[in-house]
Design a protein around this motif. Structure first.
Motif, PDB file in Angstrom:
ATOM      1  N   ARG A  59       8.182  27.736  10.153  1.00 22.93           N
ATOM      2  CA  ARG A  59       7.191  28.617   9.541  1.00 22.93           C
ATOM      3  C   ARG A  59       7.708  30.045   9.425  1.00 22.93           C
ATOM      4  O   ARG A  59       7.464  30.739   8.436  1.00 22.93           O
ATOM      5  CB  ARG A  59       5.890  28.575  10.356  1.00 22.93           C
ATOM      6  CG  ARG A  59       5.110  27.280  10.205  1.00 22.93           C
ATOM      7  CD  ARG A  59       3.843  27.307  11.042  1.00 22.93           C
ATOM      8  NE  ARG A  59       2.951  28.368  10.610  1.00 22.93           N
ATOM      9  CZ  ARG A  59       2.029  28.212   9.652  1.00 22.93           C
ATOM     10  NH1 ARG A  59       1.922  27.056   9.014  1.00 22.93           N
ATOM     11  NH2 ARG A  59       1.223  29.214   9.336  1.00 22.93           N
ATOM     12  N   GLN A  60       8.442  30.481  10.456  1.00 21.06           N
ATOM     13  CA  GLN A  60       9.016  31.826  10.421  1.00 21.06           C
ATOM     14  C   GLN A  60      10.048  31.951   9.305  1.00 21.06           C
ATOM     15  O   GLN A  60      10.096  32.978   8.600  1.00 21.06           O
ATOM     16  CB  GLN A  60       9.641  32.164  11.768  1.00 21.06           C
ATOM     17  CG  GLN A  60       8.626  32.362  12.888  1.00 21.06           C
ATOM     18  CD  GLN A  60       9.288  32.559  14.235  1.00 21.06           C
ATOM     19  OE1 GLN A  60      10.452  32.220  14.448  1.00 21.06           O
ATOM     20  NE2 GLN A  60       8.520  33.103  15.188  1.00 21.06           N
ATOM     21  N   LEU A  61      10.877  30.931   9.138  1.00 18.26           N
ATOM     22  CA  LEU A  61      11.897  30.942   8.093  1.00 18.26           C
ATOM     23  C   LEU A  61      11.267  30.938   6.697  1.00 18.26           C
ATOM     24  O   LEU A  61      11.765  31.587   5.773  1.00 18.26           O
ATOM     25  CB  LEU A  61      12.844  29.753   8.259  1.00 18.26           C
ATOM     26  CG  LEU A  61      13.778  29.806   9.464  1.00 18.26           C
ATOM     27  CD1 LEU A  61      14.534  28.491   9.622  1.00 18.26           C
ATOM     28  CD2 LEU A  61      14.756  30.964   9.332  1.00 18.26           C
ATOM     29  N   LYS A  62      10.173  30.200   6.559  1.00 15.28           N
ATOM     30  CA  LYS A  62       9.495  30.147   5.260  1.00 15.28           C
ATOM     31  C   LYS A  62       8.922  31.512   4.908  1.00 15.28           C
ATOM     32  O   LYS A  62       8.966  31.944   3.751  1.00 15.28           O
ATOM     33  CB  LYS A  62       8.386  29.100   5.281  1.00 15.28           C
ATOM     34  CG  LYS A  62       8.871  27.673   5.146  1.00 15.28           C
ATOM     35  CD  LYS A  62       7.696  26.708   5.084  1.00 15.28           C
ATOM     36  CE  LYS A  62       8.191  25.265   4.865  1.00 15.28           C
ATOM     37  NZ  LYS A  62       7.054  24.320   4.783  1.00 15.28           N
ATOM     38  N   LYS A  63       8.373  32.228   5.898  1.00 10.81           N
ATOM     39  CA  LYS A  63       7.792  33.546   5.649  1.00 10.81           C
ATOM     40  C   LYS A  63       8.848  34.562   5.286  1.00 10.81           C
ATOM     41  O   LYS A  63       8.619  35.467   4.485  1.00 10.81           O
ATOM     42  CB  LYS A  63       7.022  34.008   6.887  1.00 10.81           C
ATOM     43  CG  LYS A  63       5.727  33.249   7.129  1.00 10.81           C
ATOM     44  CD  LYS A  63       5.018  33.792   8.359  1.00 10.81           C
ATOM     45  CE  LYS A  63       3.709  33.012   8.600  1.00 10.81           C
ATOM     46  NZ  LYS A  63       2.976  33.540   9.801  1.00 10.81           N
ATOM     47  N   THR A 123      18.970  30.932  16.758  1.00  6.55           N
ATOM     48  CA  THR A 123      19.531  31.333  15.471  1.00  6.55           C
ATOM     49  C   THR A 123      18.912  30.512  14.351  1.00  6.55           C
ATOM     50  O   THR A 123      18.165  29.557  14.587  1.00  6.55           O
ATOM     51  CB  THR A 123      21.055  31.142  15.468  1.00  6.55           C
ATOM     52  OG1 THR A 123      21.346  29.733  15.616  1.00  6.55           O
ATOM     53  CG2 THR A 123      21.700  31.912  16.616  1.00  6.55           C
ATOM     54  N   LYS A 124      19.261  30.873  13.129  1.00 11.49           N
ATOM     55  CA  LYS A 124      18.724  30.169  11.971  1.00 11.49           C
ATOM     56  C   LYS A 124      19.130  28.704  11.975  1.00 11.49           C
ATOM     57  O   LYS A 124      18.325  27.808  11.686  1.00 11.49           O
ATOM     58  CB  LYS A 124      19.196  30.859  10.693  1.00 11.49           C
ATOM     59  CG  LYS A 124      18.607  30.277   9.421  1.00 11.49           C
ATOM     60  CD  LYS A 124      19.035  31.077   8.216  1.00 11.49           C
ATOM     61  CE  LYS A 124      18.408  30.508   6.943  1.00 11.49           C
ATOM     62  NZ  LYS A 124      18.820  31.287   5.735  1.00 11.49           N
TER      63      LYS A 124
END
Length: 347
Positions: free
Chosen positions: A342-346, A169-170
């Motif tokens: 990196r996924q969260l930033k995108k 999860t986040k």
């Protein structure tokens, strides 16, 4: 832009080194942890090695006379067989009647692969050079990690806290980061011991020279005069070795140019670092008692047994296993956190 801004930060160094070394650290941790139980795995995979009684010295000597190259490991309580390794790195295992129990080809099974990968990435001398460089970089990695973690504000308790969320999860990013930080801080000393000793093994010669330079002190030990008799076979050589060093037991035999390594009871190294050498005529030509060598040499001989948990019993074995576990958790949590971030930033 100032020079100060151009230089990588401590965080960047730690991140780059972590990404570079993660797969290697995982390989070393998994293979090293499994190799702590190498003899147990051999007996599990090859039941014929489960001997009721260890092969005696006399029986081992009789079997050894048929070999003229390689080396042999004498039977002990945890490996009751006689093990001979020839120049092709093929391992032969014998029982008390000199019957061949098992023949293991080089890289012929999982255990052989684990040994070669952990020792030198299965690349021989090139692998040792690569391992040495990676080992030095790993010391920088854990040094930067500890420096980044060191609490400057707030309590130590807060710096060690871990709140558990589903890592998929986040909020799982928080758990991964805190778990990475907690593992590195709490198990820093076992991890440092594993990496320092492992790197020192790769640079054995310069490390030994440095330690002898720093610790040149020697002591006098009363040892018997080597016998003047000659030996034509391994039974006679082993008898002469016992007379030369009565307090040591033969552990490793070099077969091509006969030489014996022996271990004192209180010595750390599992195969000992005492040598009995023979001349071409079969007489004892030199006896090297480790206790008479410089203190630095004796300390350097403690590096390998410290790395492989040959000392300290079950307690230290557990500590070494913890270091292996930490070196699995750290790269996994670090890589996972980096990818999720990196996924969260995108997104």
């Amino acid at each position: 832009m100032s020079l100060k801004r151009k230089l990588p930060t401590l965080t960047q160094w730690h991140r780059w080194l972590g990404l570079t070394l993660s797969l290697w650290l995982l390989l070393m941790a998994i293979s090293g942890s499994l190799l702590l139980y190498k003899n147990d795995f051999l007996q599990l995979f090859y039941p014929q090695l489960n001997l009721a009684q260890p092969v005696t010295t006399t029986d081992a000597a009789a079997a050894l006379d048929q070999f003229d190259n390689g080396y042999a490991l004498m039977p002990t309580a945890d490996r009751p067989w006689l093990e001979v390794v020839n120049s092709d790195k093929t391992h032969f295992y014998y029982d008390a009647s000199a019957n061949l129990l098992l023949k293991r080809e080089y890289l012929g099974d999982l255990t052989s692969w684990l040994v070669e990968l952990h020792h030198h990435l299965a690349l021989n001398e090139l692998g040792k050079d690569i391992m040495g460089i990676l080992g030095l970089l790993s010391l920088v990695l854990i040094g930067t990690g500890l420096t980044r973690w060191w609490p400057r504000r707030g309590s130590l308790r807060r710096a060690l806290s871990v709140r558990f969320f589903n890592p998929f999860t986040k909020r799982g990013s928080q758990t991964l980061w805190q778990l990475h930080r907690f593992t590195g801080a709490v198990l820093f000393i076992p991890v440092a011991i594993a990496l320092i000793t492992g790197t020192a093994i790769m640079y054995a010669a310069p490390v030994k020279s440095a330690l002898i330079f720093l610790l040149p002190f020697t002591q006098s030990v009363e040892t018997p005069v080597p016998p003047s008799l000659t030996a034509d076979n391994w039974q006679q050589r082993l008898e002469l070795a016992k007379q030369s060093l009565p307090t040591a037991q033969a552990r490793l035999l070099y077969l091509q140019e006969p030489r014996i390594r022996a271990k004192h009871t209180d010595e750390w190294h599992p195969n000992g670092r005492n040598y009995i050498e023979f001349s071409e005529t079969g007489a004892v030509s030199q006896v090297i008692d480790e206790r008479e060598t410089p203190l630095g040499n004796q300390v350097s001989n403690m590096i390998y047994p410290t790395h492989v948990a040959a000392i300290g019993g079950a307690v230290y074995l557990f500590i070494v296993l913890l270091s292996g576990l930490a070196l699995i958790v750290l790269p996994v949590s670090g890589l996972w956190f980096y990818i999720k971030r990196r996924q969260l930033k995108k997104s």
